[in-house]
Design an enzyme around this catalytic site. Structure first.
Site, PDB file in Angstrom:
ATOM      1  N   GLY A 265       0.606  -1.331   0.051  1.00 14.00           N
ATOM      2  CA  GLY A 265       0.020  -0.204  -0.050  1.00 14.00           C
ATOM      3  C   GLY A 265       0.886   1.217  -0.033  1.00 14.00           C
ATOM      4  O   GLY A 265       1.806   1.064   0.424  1.00 14.00           O
TER       5      GLY A 265
ATOM      6  N   GLN B 225       2.388  10.027   2.094  1.00 16.79           N
ATOM      7  CA  GLN B 225       3.803   9.128   1.159  1.00 16.79           C
ATOM      8  C   GLN B 225       4.561   9.538   0.627  1.00 16.79           C
ATOM      9  O   GLN B 225       5.386   9.354   0.376  1.00 16.79           O
ATOM     10  CB  GLN B 225       3.560   7.609   1.583  1.00 16.79           C
TER      11      GLN B 225
ATOM     12  N   CYS C 220       7.146  -0.271   6.878  1.00 17.12           N
ATOM     13  CA  CYS C 220       6.674   1.083   6.321  1.00 17.12           C
ATOM     14  C   CYS C 220       7.571   1.424   5.764  1.00 17.12           C
ATOM     15  O   CYS C 220       8.936   1.901   5.710  1.00 17.12           O
ATOM     16  CB  CYS C 220       5.945   1.567   7.468  1.00 17.12           C
ATOM     17  N   LEU C 221       7.486   1.730   4.478  1.00 19.60           N
ATOM     18  CA  LEU C 221       8.296   2.228   2.736  1.00 19.60           C
ATOM     19  C   LEU C 221       8.834   3.449   3.653  1.00 19.60           C
ATOM     20  O   LEU C 221      10.095   3.678   3.434  1.00 19.60           O
ATOM     21  CB  LEU C 221       7.392   3.083   1.992  1.00 19.60           C
TER      22      LEU C 221
ATOM     23  N   HIS D 259      -3.217  -0.171   7.910  1.00 20.31           N
ATOM     24  CA  HIS D 259      -1.605   0.791   8.229  1.00 20.31           C
ATOM     25  C   HIS D 259      -2.318   2.129   6.946  1.00 20.31           C
ATOM     26  O   HIS D 259      -1.934   3.249   7.761  1.00 20.31           O
ATOM     27  CB  HIS D 259      -1.468  -0.455   7.465  1.00 20.31           C
ATOM     28  N   GLU D 260      -3.121   2.001   5.477  1.00 17.36           N
ATOM     29  CA  GLU D 260      -3.422   3.220   4.719  1.00 17.36           C
ATOM     30  C   GLU D 260      -3.987   3.672   5.426  1.00 17.36           C
ATOM     31  O   GLU D 260      -3.671   5.077   5.154  1.00 17.36           O
ATOM     32  CB  GLU D 260      -3.307   2.921   3.993  1.00 17.36           C
TER      33      GLU D 260
ATOM     34  N   HIS E 160      -2.103   5.705   7.938  1.00 17.07           N
ATOM     35  CA  HIS E 160      -1.432   7.656   7.620  1.00 17.07           C
ATOM     36  C   HIS E 160      -2.099   8.615   7.021  1.00 17.07           C
ATOM     37  O   HIS E 160      -1.548   9.622   6.859  1.00 17.07           O
ATOM     38  CB  HIS E 160      -0.369   6.316   6.068  1.00 17.07           C
TER      39      HIS E 160
END
Length: 163
Positions: A46, A51, A89-90, A131-132, A135
């Site tokens: 995702g 991000q 996480c990226l 998770h998204e 964010h």
């Protein structure tokens, strides 16, 4: 193909709650294209708009070969007892910790035409949806860690080559 650079921990856009998408225009279409193309890279489940530096409620997902996006997503349902599951996480590269996530999640939002979109699933998809949406509320997965693990994560971030 436009793969956007991922913003890293410390960038204020990652800590700011996102505004809803209000214009369904060429700019929003470009954002969706960038989100989808950015999440298509291997190993990505995702990507949320903050991000890639955009403070609006939008994310893309790539789980089990299913790639999509949701605008103005709302996490409307989680079910099952939260279980610890490995997560990274990226925006916090190189770290991996167990985070308590519900095994099932459902998100409701809209597509580029304003039509309702429902994304629902178990396992990795449920984890990605939670998770998204975190964010989009200015929250990172490390915020969900217990105090000792969070201190350890913060130390690792400070010692990393990217911070």
């Amino acid at each position: 193909m436009t793969v956007r650079e991922i913003r890293l921990f410390g960038d204020p856009v990652l800590r700011s709650p996102c505004a809803p998408v209000t214009a369904f225009d060429d700019g929003t279409r470009a954002l969706v294209r960038d989100l989808v193309e950015t999440v298509e890279l291997p190993g990505r489940a995702g990507v949320a708009a903050p991000q890639i530096g955009v403070g609006v409620r939008a994310f893309s997902y790539n789980v089990d070969g299913e790639i999509g996006y949701v605008l103005n997503p709302v996490l409307v349902e989680v079910s099952g007892e939260p279980v610890p599951i490995g997560e990274g996480c990226l925006s916090v590269p190189g770290l991996w910790h167990d985070v308590a996530r519900h095994p099932h999640a459902r998100v409701v939002g809209v597509d580029l035409d304003g039509n309702e979109v429902v994304v629902e699933g178990d396992g990795v998809l449920a984890q990605a949806l939670q998770h998204e949406t975190d964010h989009l509320d200015g929250r990172l997965y490390i915020d969900r860690l217990d105090a000792d693990t969070r201190r350890e994560a913060m130390r690792a971030i400070r010692e990393s080559g990217w911070f």
